[in-house]
Design a protein around this motif. Structure first.
Motif, PDB file in Angstrom:
ATOM      1  N   ILE A  21      35.558  44.699  27.261  1.00 19.07           N
ATOM      2  CA  ILE A  21      36.677  43.910  27.746  1.00 19.07           C
ATOM      3  C   ILE A  21      38.607  42.859  27.496  1.00 19.07           C
ATOM      4  N   PRO A  22      39.528  42.822  27.527  1.00 21.74           N
ATOM      5  CA  PRO A  22      40.247  42.378  26.547  1.00 21.74           C
ATOM      6  C   PRO A  22      40.040  40.478  27.248  1.00 21.74           C
ATOM      7  N   ALA A  23      39.936  39.691  26.272  1.00 16.44           N
ATOM      8  CA  ALA A  23      39.360  38.388  26.012  1.00 16.44           C
ATOM      9  C   ALA A  23      40.496  37.483  26.739  1.00 16.44           C
ATOM     10  N   SER A  24      41.814  38.062  27.632  1.00 16.04           N
ATOM     11  CA  SER A  24      42.895  37.317  28.134  1.00 16.04           C
ATOM     12  C   SER A  24      42.302  37.842  29.519  1.00 16.04           C
ATOM     13  N   THR A  25      40.914  38.345  29.878  1.00 19.47           N
ATOM     14  CA  THR A  25      40.068  38.543  31.561  1.00 19.47           C
ATOM     15  C   THR A  25      39.177  37.113  32.021  1.00 19.47           C
ATOM     16  N   ASP A  26      39.379  36.829  33.005  1.00 19.11           N
ATOM     17  CA  ASP A  26      39.226  36.092  33.479  1.00 19.11           C
ATOM     18  C   ASP A  26      37.520  36.332  33.640  1.00 19.11           C
ATOM     19  N   ARG A  27      36.174  35.978  32.594  1.00 13.64           N
ATOM     20  CA  ARG A  27      35.341  36.491  32.958  1.00 13.64           C
ATOM     21  C   ARG A  27      34.562  35.739  33.971  1.00 13.64           C
ATOM     22  N   ASP A  28      34.983  34.460  34.036  1.00 14.46           N
ATOM     23  CA  ASP A  28      34.325  33.722  35.033  1.00 14.46           C
ATOM     24  C   ASP A  28      34.807  34.102  36.568  1.00 14.46           C
ATOM     25  N   GLU A  29      35.574  34.770  36.738  1.00 22.63           N
ATOM     26  CA  GLU A  29      36.672  34.797  37.658  1.00 22.63           C
ATOM     27  C   GLU A  29      36.270  36.314  38.473  1.00 22.63           C
ATOM     28  N   LEU A  30      35.470  37.230  37.277  1.00 23.28           N
ATOM     29  CA  LEU A  30      35.303  38.449  37.544  1.00 23.28           C
ATOM     30  C   LEU A  30      33.496  38.166  37.709  1.00 23.28           C
ATOM     31  N   ILE A  31      32.324  37.330  37.150  1.00 26.48           N
ATOM     32  CA  ILE A  31      31.163  37.992  37.765  1.00 26.48           C
ATOM     33  C   ILE A  31      31.409  36.597  39.316  1.00 26.48           C
ATOM     34  N   ALA A  32      31.873  36.376  39.268  1.00 27.35           N
ATOM     35  CA  ALA A  32      31.850  35.280  40.716  1.00 27.35           C
ATOM     36  C   ALA A  32      32.387  36.082  41.272  1.00 27.35           C
ATOM     37  N   ARG A  33      33.180  37.725  42.058  1.00 25.84           N
ATOM     38  CA  ARG A  33      33.958  38.780  42.506  1.00 25.84           C
ATOM     39  C   ARG A  33      32.358  39.049  42.445  1.00 25.84           C
ATOM     40  N   LEU A  34      31.512  39.448  41.522  1.00 29.13           N
ATOM     41  CA  LEU A  34      31.477  40.935  41.965  1.00 29.13           C
ATOM     42  C   LEU A  34      29.687  39.893  42.315  1.00 29.13           C
ATOM     43  N   SER A  35      29.515  38.738  42.443  1.00 25.39           N
ATOM     44  CA  SER A  35      27.905  38.124  42.919  1.00 25.39           C
ATOM     45  C   SER A  35      28.180  38.170  44.328  1.00 25.39           C
ATOM     46  N   LYS A  36      29.693  37.844  45.062  1.00 28.12           N
ATOM     47  CA  LYS A  36      29.836  37.657  46.370  1.00 28.12           C
ATOM     48  C   LYS A  36      29.445  39.460  46.648  1.00 28.12           C
ATOM     49  N   LEU A  37      29.644  40.084  46.352  1.00 24.21           N
ATOM     50  CA  LEU A  37      29.410  41.299  46.631  1.00 24.21           C
ATOM     51  C   LEU A  37      28.630  41.255  47.713  1.00 24.21           C
TER      52      LEU A  37
END
Length: 670
Positions: free
Chosen positions: A122-138
């Motif tokens: 993934i691009p370094a500019s991607t907010d990795r923590d935010e991405l994982i948090a969104r997926l964890s809320k599924l």
């Protein structure tokens, strides 16, 4: 004498020395030339014409520009095979290499119920923590395994939109693999049934944003059909299937071939499933269909291995007996045939003995006619209420203890068949159960045939006349782009989106309007819309153009935040170029300050274009009530003020200009 001898000897040695020097000089030239020629020959043989060879004494100098570092090293190696490597001097340059191509960013999302694995780059500019948090809320996701790598390259334009879509799709796919790259999503998943597969394919396709290419590979297990049912009829309206179950595609082809031999035309909706009662299913059903065609008119119904063949009253009895006898001999041993030739019944003056169940389009159910006893009445009423709801059932049947014993079972079967319709009626008679109505399920006829053949048993006759209405089909009920636009117009007919004065910030009272718009647009499917921003003519044209663009972008962002699929939306600022009212009046300026939704031309058909010509436009306008676009009142520049003061609402060149503009705005407001 002695002097002459010395002179002669000295001259001899001097001449010998000079000769040695000359010989050595020319020998060195020969060695240089030979070495250079040898190196040049080897380089030419390897097609390295870009390299120049120069002899400098015993040294061999290589010059030129090598296409790559590897070729430069190769040239040095070849020269070292001709002369001693220590004599080879590298003076070569290397062509400047092109910038390294950015890597292909991609993610593999592997979900198995509660566990989700992420693998990819993934691009370094991607907010990795935010991405994982969104997926964890599924829903249903208990653990997210992060195996992602990052690379510091520019983020592709469609990357955020692609990731958002993949996360939304993952919500409905508990067992799946989603492979995504910028603008490309491939979904491999398993559905619980063929119906669920169709629903998922429809939903995922409709939600896919315009720039994202979607590839679906959704599999579903074959449904278990019980009982395995086939019903074929020939009457005055022609030949048709009410139900068709097959175990293989070859069986389907054989059955349809037999049906076409009896006058059937068109396509049959056969369900491919598990549960076939015999490997000879295709042989038995095709034989029975052909036999019915020889009789003329009637029906043949298969319920597992039980076959009921009922001839029409106008059929020839001799032909019926002969064909039935031949069919009994041709059928595989496991199948049991019950053939019925109806006798003409005399009309009875006592009125029809029947039970009628009617389902209205509003969902109300009326049960009338005759029922056998109190126990049968309670059973029918309770069953109807469990199917349709207690408050929707009206029971007005009267008891008749002269009815035959199976009457109650026939009534319950009729009520169950009625539940497969959106509206219609079921009439239960002594000799027949008649089902008529409308449905949004293309498989309703097959479902009803399966219900009646199983509940009524062999020898019982029934008829099904069910029409499919696409408007009632939840998968086909999406509004057209024109209908969607009309719904948006209805919401905005008496309400407006407001912005803060001189800015693109939506006011609090406008968020309710945006919520309503988002609710409509969510169910519109892949409609293409242009969100146009417009201002009045006050202020500089360039400023108004910028402000209108900012406000259009804001509306687009607000809709996206409300989970509207905006992949096919565009935001465009038109500034003051498209007024719809007189800018010389406050009312006119208020009308011109607006947000306008318009169907993008590629999403409209000829009919929509004709309608647009008749009505003048096919758009909906949302004026920015109370927000204005002028500096003095609500954001646009004052035409009577100087340029510096007029610009101060949006931009200021220095402090004095800003103060002057602010003062002008305050004075006007007061």
């Amino acid at each position: 004498m002695r002097l002459s001898t010395v002179t002669i000897l000295g001259g001899t040695f001097t001449a010998a020395a000079l000769l040695s020097v000359i010989v050595a000089f020319f020998s060195a030239l020969a060695v240089e030339r030979s070495s250079a020629d040898g190196v040049r020959y080897e380089l030419d043989r390897e097609a390295m014409n870009w390299a120049d060879v120069t002899a400098n004494g015993l040294r061999i100098e290589l010059t030129g520009t090598a296409p790559s570092e590897a070729l430069r090293f190769r040239a040095m190696t070849l020269a070292g095979t001709v002369v001693d490597a220590s004599r080879v001097i590298d003076e070569m340059e290397v062509t400047a290499s092109k910038g390294i191509a950015p890597p292909r960013f991609s993610i593999e999302m592997l979900r198995n119920d509660g566990r989700l694995n992420l693998i990819g780059l993934i691009p370094a500019s991607t907010d990795r923590d935010e991405l994982i948090a969104r997926l964890s809320k599924l829903p249903g996701v208990n653990e997210v395994s992060d195996l992602l790598e990052t690379a510091d390259y520019a983020t592709p334009e469609t990357w955020p939109l692609t990731v958002d879509y993949a996360i939304a799709a993952l919500r409905d796919l508990p067992r799946s693999k989603i492979s995504l790259a910028a603008g490309d999503v491939t979904i491999t998943a398993m559905a619980n049934s063929a119906e669920k597969k169709r629903q998922l394919e429809t939903q995922l396709t409709r939600r896919a944003p315009g720039p994202v290419a979607l590839t679906l590979d959704i599999s579903a297990p074959r449904p278990v059909i019980t009982p395995f049912t086939l019903r074929y009829l020939i009457d005055g309206d022609g030949a048709r299937f009410d139900a068709c179950s097959v175990d293989t595609e070859a069986a389907q082809k054989r059955i349809l071939t037999a049906a076409r031999g009896t006058g059937f035309s068109g396509d049959a909706r056969c369900t491919l499933g598990l549960g076939v009662p015999s490997p000879e299913w295709a042989e038995a059903t095709s034989s029975a269909i052909l036999a019915l065609g020889r009789i003329g008119q009637g029906s043949v119904t298969f319920s597992d291995t039980d076959i009921t063949l009922i001839a029409a009253e106008a059929s020839d009895r001799a032909t019926f007996d002969r064909v039935v006898g031949e069919l009994e001999n041709a059928l595989p041993d496991v199948f049991a045939l019950h053939a019925v030739f109806p006798d003409a019944q005399a009309a009875t003056p006592q009125g029809p003995v029947e039970f009628t169940a009617i389902l209205s389009p509003e969902g109300q159910v009326q049960l009338r006619g005759r029922i056998r006893d109190d126990l049968s009445r309670d059973a029918a009423e309770s069953y109807a209420k469990s199917r349709f709801g207690s408050e929707k059932v009206y029971f007005a049947a009267r008891m008749d203890d002269t009815l035959p014993q199976p009457w109650s079972l026939r009534v319950l079967a009729g009520i169950e068949a009625l539940s497969a319709l959106n509206n219609g009626a079921v009439v239960v008679r002594e000799a027949n159960v008649d089902v008529r109505g409308v449905t949004g399920n293309q498989d309703a006829s097959a479902d009803i045939a399966r219900i009646l053949s199983e509940r009524l048993g062999e020898g019982e006759n029934f008829s099904i006349d069910v029409a499919y209405d696409e408007k009632l089909d939840p998968e086909a009920a999406l509004p057209t782009p024109q209908e969607c636009l009309a719904d948006v117009q209805a919401i905005q007919s008496n309400r407006k989106i407001n912005f803060e004065p001189g800015s693109a910030t939506v006011t609090g009272d406008s968020r309710v309007i945006l919520d309503d718009l988002a609710r409509v647009l969510t169910f519109c499917g892949p409609v293409a819309l242009e969100i146009g921003g417009h201002t009045d003519s006050q202020g500089r044209e360039s400023m108004n153009l910028d402000l209108s663009q900012q406000r259009a972008d804001t509306v687009l962002t607000e809709l996206r935040q409300r989970r509207v699929q905006t992949g096919r939306f565009v935001a465009t600022g038109f500034g003051e170029t498209q007024p719809i009212a007189d800018n010389d009046t406050e009312e006119g300026r208020e009308a011109n300050r607006r947000i306008e939704f318009t169907l993008v031309a590629s999403a409209t058909d000829e009919a929509a274009d004709d309608a647009a010509e008749d009505t003048g436009t096919e758009s909906t306008e949302t004026a920015d009530e109370g927000s204005g676009d002028d500096v003095e009142d609500n954001g646009d520049a004052d035409p009577e003020a100087s340029d510096s003061s007029g610009d101060s609402a949006l931009e200021s060149t220095d402090g004095s200009d800003a103060e002057q503009g602010s003062a002008a705005g305050q004075e006007k407001t007061e």
